[in-house]
Design an enzyme around this catalytic site. Structure first.
Site, PDB file in Angstrom:
ATOM      1  CG  HIS A   7     -72.313 -43.627   6.327  1.00 20.21           C
ATOM      2  ND1 HIS A   7     -70.999 -43.526   5.931  1.00 20.21           N
ATOM      3  CD2 HIS A   7     -72.322 -44.461   7.399  1.00 20.21           C
ATOM      4  CE1 HIS A   7     -70.246 -44.275   6.730  1.00 20.21           C
ATOM      5  NE2 HIS A   7     -71.026 -44.840   7.635  1.00 20.21           N
ATOM      6  CG  HIS A  64     -66.760 -46.486   8.292  1.00 20.84           C
ATOM      7  ND1 HIS A  64     -67.080 -47.701   7.733  1.00 20.84           N
ATOM      8  CD2 HIS A  64     -67.888 -46.018   8.874  1.00 20.84           C
ATOM      9  CE1 HIS A  64     -68.354 -47.962   7.985  1.00 20.84           C
ATOM     10  NE2 HIS A  64     -68.869 -46.965   8.662  1.00 20.84           N
TER      11      HIS A  64
END
Lengths: 330, 330
Positions: A56, A218
């Protein structure tokens, strides 16, 4: 597979070595997977620790530095860090004024940060925790009980980080972090799946010409899959989804966030549409940030996060910050 | 097509509207396609103007602001801006101390900036121009006579921008810009093609599992195509290609640049390998910047740029800069 890696097993360790080489202002412990600002512990300051699965970036390691986090714990790709990392980070940054854990609401992260808080308390570190759960897309999700934590994490880390930098006590920093969470909502859209190094192929199946509305960071499924929409239509859908749940009476911070592979050119174009919708809905904009901040590896797509801010939150947002991923002076 | 756009025809105009909404510190003239820092013209200051095709963001518009560019002219995607834009930009930012055009070496850009310089001179603006041609991959290329201009543009804009901000005269700012060009070399690698909005499909054919060594920032062919290599092998190849042409006796600035779709996690891992090669070759590193700065829409891949710096260039690199794409204080 079009990855710039050696082998999947060393992706996180390699990135930490590269981060250490680029950022002498950070102490990067690649073995124990803790990133700490070099001047920690900072006397008289509450310390902020966050962390989560890798993939991320710049979240969270790129947000370590003056005015934001004191330490970050990167897990394996899309996998929670372990309590040992968090305890080690807390010990490294605690100046005796306590530590705030900033936790995105994913089951693994929540459990591990909870265990770490207990272990750190046993070692005499005062710990408070705040849970970020801003994603309005779905109630429960693949890796979550309750709402997922996404873009608002940046707002929490920045604003609580500024409060800590000013010397506010732990309970006040924690209260401000909670205020930011309560004032923030997000909605994300995927135009492609992402590929994890371990899998080497897309993590989910999203045919060309379709998009996933309400996707998680995700690649978790969202609300619905549709045929490709225009930037204008996506902005209407995403902003309305956020505003169904947040009725801002104050101006908002806007984060137009890229998931990783969507060009900045497109993100700015999308921001024009987001602003149009906000204008139409009568929502005042205080500040706007456009870029790749809370990413999902090479996923194409974007998310919108709004945070309504009073004068103090805005002042803390504007306060200087000096990290690899977010940086400004005033 | 997985683009976050309305229609291909309005991509640049939409992005400029979104940029205007996000950046009140800029004057964005979406109709005439000129981005100017709001306080221009700055008295007693040489003004810097750059520009080029869109699709490389944050270059150039994201580098407008104190300490870097005074104005930028975005063309259509991968297409040179027209002389009118450059003349308008020069007129908007000239304080009577002259304007430096920073031009990447692509045939269209070179011709248009040349014509603009003549037109601006006719209007009484003193103009100097510097050509950036740092890409060692190929001698001539699809859109270029001579070497292409790529990552070094960021170094030129930052260092010349700092010199101008300090009040140095045009001839000195120009000389410093030329010194940066002479001291910089780049090499790029594509792991995927990119997709322009107008075409809607990849601009060139790069099968999965292959890479293009020496690719240009529009996907122009490079030196050779090979089966996928590791990050370690790519770093060896790219850094050696640069060092064949640059024998640094001074420390270098390192730019590990993402082409757009390669995650920051991978770019940092690649930086670890770049540093390893530089260490092995005995090249000292002064500063490192890792991220997506000179992009090619959604291309996966990276480039390495080295710039050897004396004390003054390093001091100017470290000087404060306040732009959307690059920002720090000291």
């Amino acid at each position: 597979m079009r990855m710039l890696i050696n082998v999947a097993e060393t992706v996180v360790a390699d990135a930490l070595r590269g981060m250490a080489a680029a950022h002498p202002e950070l102490v990067v412990d690649a073995e124990n997977r803790v990133i700490v600002r070099r001047d920690a512990p900072v006397a008289q300051k509450v310390a902020l620790v966050s962390g989560g699965g890798s993939g991320h970036e710049p979240l969270h390691g790129g947000f370590v530095g003056p005015g934001m986090l004191d330490a970050a714990c990167p897990g394996e790709v899309f996998t929670s860090p372990v309590p040992d990392q968090m305890v080690r980070a807390a010990a490294a940054v605690d100046s005796g004024n306590g530590v705030l854990f900033i936790v995105k609401n994913y089951t693994g992260d929540v459990l591990n940060f909870q265990m770490a808080a207990e272990l750190a308390e046993d070692e005499g570190v005062q710990v408070a925790s705040v849970l970020v759960n801003d994603d309005v897309a779905v109630i429960d999700s693949t890796f979550t009980a309750g709402r997922r934590g996404t873009g608002a994490t940046l707002f929490v880390e920045k604003i609580a980080g500024a409060a800590a930098e000013e010397g506010m006590p732990l309970e006040r920093v924690e209260a401000l972090a909670r205020q930011v969470v309560a004032s923030s909502r997000s909605f994300g859209v995927a135009l492609s799946a992402c590929t994890t190094p371990a899998k080497g192929s897309p993590t989910f199946d999203l045919p060309a010409g379709e998009l996933e509305l309400g996707v998680g960071i995700h690649g978790e499924p969202g609300r619905e899959r549709r045929a490709m929409m225009t930037s204008r239509e996506i902005a209407d859908f995403a902003v309305d989804a956020v505003l169904e749940d947040l009725d801002p009476r104050l101006p908002v911070l806007v984060l137009v966030n890229g998931m990783g592979a969507t060009p900045l050119l497109e993100l700015y174009g999308f921001n024009a549409e987001v602003r149009r919708v906000l204008d139409e809905r009568g929502v005042a904009v205080a500040r706007t940030l456009v870029g790749n901040y809370v990413t999902s590896l090479d996923m194409a797509g974007c998310s919108v996060t709004l945070c309504q801010v009073d004068g103090e939150l805005l002042r803390l947002w504007d306060a200087p910050v000096e990290t690899a991923g977010l940086r400004w002076g005033r």
